[in-house]
Write a protein that holds these residues in place. Structure first.
Motif, PDB file in Angstrom:
ATOM      1  N   ILE A   1      74.661  37.022  21.687  1.00 50.60           N
ATOM      2  CA  ILE A   1      75.937  37.409  21.404  1.00 50.60           C
ATOM      3  C   ILE A   1      75.945  38.507  20.431  1.00 50.60           C
ATOM      4  CG2 ILE A   1      76.652  34.898  21.177  1.00 50.60           C
ATOM      5  CD1 ILE A   1      76.331  35.098  18.075  1.00 50.60           C
ATOM      6  N   GLN A   2      74.987  39.164  19.978  1.00 47.88           N
ATOM      7  CA  GLN A   2      74.939  40.365  19.477  1.00 47.88           C
ATOM      8  C   GLN A   2      74.671  41.682  20.298  1.00 47.88           C
ATOM      9  OE1 GLN A   2      74.710  40.855  15.901  1.00 47.88           O
ATOM     10  NE2 GLN A   2      75.208  38.587  16.081  1.00 47.88           N
ATOM     11  N   ASP A   3      74.657  41.276  21.358  1.00 50.40           N
ATOM     12  CA  ASP A   3      74.690  42.486  22.620  1.00 50.40           C
ATOM     13  C   ASP A   3      75.823  42.515  23.264  1.00 50.40           C
ATOM     14  OD1 ASP A   3      74.098  44.136  25.029  1.00 50.40           O
ATOM     15  OD2 ASP A   3      72.562  42.682  25.875  1.00 50.40           O
ATOM     16  N   PRO A   4      76.417  43.759  23.248  1.00 53.21           N
ATOM     17  CA  PRO A   4      77.812  43.847  23.816  1.00 53.21           C
ATOM     18  C   PRO A   4      78.029  43.685  25.240  1.00 53.21           C
ATOM     19  CG  PRO A   4      76.947  46.025  23.118  1.00 53.21           C
ATOM     20  CD  PRO A   4      76.022  45.157  22.451  1.00 53.21           C
ATOM     21  N   HIS A   5      76.927  43.688  26.009  1.00 50.48           N
ATOM     22  CA  HIS A   5      76.681  43.207  27.538  1.00 50.48           C
ATOM     23  C   HIS A   5      76.149  41.921  27.672  1.00 50.48           C
ATOM     24  CE1 HIS A   5      76.577  47.635  28.220  1.00 50.48           C
ATOM     25  NE2 HIS A   5      75.984  48.081  27.352  1.00 50.48           N
ATOM     26  N   PHE A   6      76.231  41.007  26.572  1.00 49.92           N
ATOM     27  CA  PHE A   6      75.777  39.587  26.551  1.00 49.92           C
ATOM     28  C   PHE A   6      74.713  39.478  27.598  1.00 49.92           C
ATOM     29  CE2 PHE A   6      80.499  39.712  25.680  1.00 49.92           C
ATOM     30  CZ  PHE A   6      80.552  38.423  24.566  1.00 49.92           C
ATOM     31  N   GLY A   7      73.727  40.079  27.143  1.00 48.99           N
ATOM     32  CA  GLY A   7      72.207  39.936  27.870  1.00 48.99           C
ATOM     33  C   GLY A   7      71.786  38.526  27.991  1.00 48.99           C
ATOM     34  N   LEU A   8      71.534  38.165  29.057  1.00 49.88           N
ATOM     35  CA  LEU A   8      70.894  36.944  29.479  1.00 49.88           C
ATOM     36  C   LEU A   8      69.560  36.519  28.681  1.00 49.88           C
ATOM     37  CD1 LEU A   8      71.558  34.238  31.249  1.00 49.88           C
ATOM     38  CD2 LEU A   8      69.952  35.448  32.997  1.00 49.88           C
ATOM     39  N   ILE A   9      69.563  35.572  28.023  1.00 54.68           N
ATOM     40  CA  ILE A   9      68.238  34.899  27.399  1.00 54.68           C
ATOM     41  C   ILE A   9      67.911  33.682  28.188  1.00 54.68           C
ATOM     42  CG2 ILE A   9      67.430  34.233  25.069  1.00 54.68           C
ATOM     43  CD1 ILE A   9      69.351  35.690  23.703  1.00 54.68           C
ATOM     44  N   THR A  10      66.546  33.539  28.291  1.00 53.91           N
ATOM     45  CA  THR A  10      66.212  32.136  28.892  1.00 53.91           C
ATOM     46  C   THR A  10      65.114  31.829  28.209  1.00 53.91           C
ATOM     47  OG1 THR A  10      64.830  33.273  30.614  1.00 53.91           O
ATOM     48  CG2 THR A  10      66.948  32.876  31.281  1.00 53.91           C
ATOM     49  N   LYS A  11      64.981  30.495  28.021  1.00 57.62           N
ATOM     50  CA  LYS A  11      64.066  29.849  27.437  1.00 57.62           C
ATOM     51  C   LYS A  11      63.598  28.302  28.076  1.00 57.62           C
ATOM     52  CE  LYS A  11      64.688  31.689  22.819  1.00 57.62           C
ATOM     53  NZ  LYS A  11      65.105  31.297  21.579  1.00 57.62           N
ATOM     54  N   PRO A  12      62.239  27.993  28.196  1.00 57.39           N
ATOM     55  CA  PRO A  12      61.976  26.775  29.105  1.00 57.39           C
ATOM     56  C   PRO A  12      62.132  25.586  28.221  1.00 57.39           C
ATOM     57  CG  PRO A  12      60.067  27.638  28.247  1.00 57.39           C
ATOM     58  CD  PRO A  12      61.008  28.574  27.974  1.00 57.39           C
ATOM     59  N   ILE A  13      62.658  24.264  28.946  1.00 60.64           N
ATOM     60  CA  ILE A  13      62.814  22.973  28.355  1.00 60.64           C
ATOM     61  C   ILE A  13      61.580  22.099  28.730  1.00 60.64           C
ATOM     62  CG2 ILE A  13      64.183  20.932  28.248  1.00 60.64           C
ATOM     63  CD1 ILE A  13      66.662  23.044  28.590  1.00 60.64           C
ATOM     64  N   VAL A  14      61.079  21.435  27.791  1.00 60.42           N
ATOM     65  CA  VAL A  14      60.136  20.381  28.170  1.00 60.42           C
ATOM     66  C   VAL A  14      60.333  19.034  27.765  1.00 60.42           C
ATOM     67  CG1 VAL A  14      57.633  19.853  27.979  1.00 60.42           C
ATOM     68  CG2 VAL A  14      58.170  22.088  28.106  1.00 60.42           C
ATOM     69  N   VAL A  15      60.282  18.104  28.686  1.00 61.96           N
ATOM     70  CA  VAL A  15      60.770  16.606  28.266  1.00 61.96           C
ATOM     71  C   VAL A  15      59.301  15.955  28.487  1.00 61.96           C
ATOM     72  CG1 VAL A  15      61.940  14.735  28.544  1.00 61.96           C
ATOM     73  CG2 VAL A  15      62.952  16.722  28.777  1.00 61.96           C
TER      74      VAL A  15
END
Length: 182
Positions: free
Chosen positions: A108-122
């Motif tokens: 949300i700090q990026d004016p281009h709304f850059g994608l951020i991905t992070k894995p999920i582990v269950v």
């Protein structure tokens, strides 16, 4: 203007579109007990699916090649695996109906709304109850339970029950002497 130039889906556009088509047709309209058929289709597109896994036909996988599900786990109706990054489900887990595992967000700090991905582990033996939202980067540890309609914004320790939005500690699932063993 939205930008995701650094992001890789992990497969070509043709493979992505082929998966989305098959998921919306022969996967989605397979009858109730055709678990092996759905597992076959997911494996065909690179998912790692263990023995005895049961996935309902209405579950959705954005990119199955970024999903791993351990032995004897169950994925309920209308579960969404928004697998922009890796989603790893252990063995003997339950992901209940209408839960949403989300590995992607935007800066949300990026004016281009850059994608951020992070894995999920269950991890093994955990239960994500109905209509739970799991944030990117979260690990739900062994034998943990997330109560229905909760929002998980941070890691959940082993053998704990969490509930609410955001999910907070409620109690131990089992007494200390009954912890999950491998």
């Amino acid at each position: 203007m939205y930008k995701q130039s650094e992001y890789s889906r992990g497969r070509s556009n043709l493979v992505v579109l082929t998966w989305w088509f098959l998921q919306g047709t022969i996967f989605r309209f397979s009858i109730h007990n055709m678990y092996k058929w759905r597992n076959f289709l997911l494996r065909l597109f690179g998912a790692q699916i263990g023995t005895g896994v049961q996935i309902r036909s209405s579950a959705k996988f954005t990119y199955p090649w970024k999903v791993s599900i351990g032995d004897y786990s169950w994925i309920g109706d209308d579960v969404k695996f928004y697998s922009l990054d890796q989603i790893t489900i252990g063995s003997n887990c339950v992901i209940s109906q209408e839960s949403y595992l989300c590995t992607g967000s935007h800066d949300i700090q990026d004016p281009h709304f850059g994608l951020i991905t992070k894995p999920i582990v269950v991890k093994d033996g955990a239960w994500v109850a109905s209509d739970v939202f799991v944030y990117p980067g979260v690990t739900i540890h062994e034998m943990a339970v997330i109560a229905a309609r909760s929002t998980v914004t941070k890691d959940i320790p082993a053998n704990e029950v969490h509930a609410g939005s955001p999910a907070k500690y409620v109690k131990k699932r089992f007494g200390e002497e009954v912890l999950y063993e491998e």
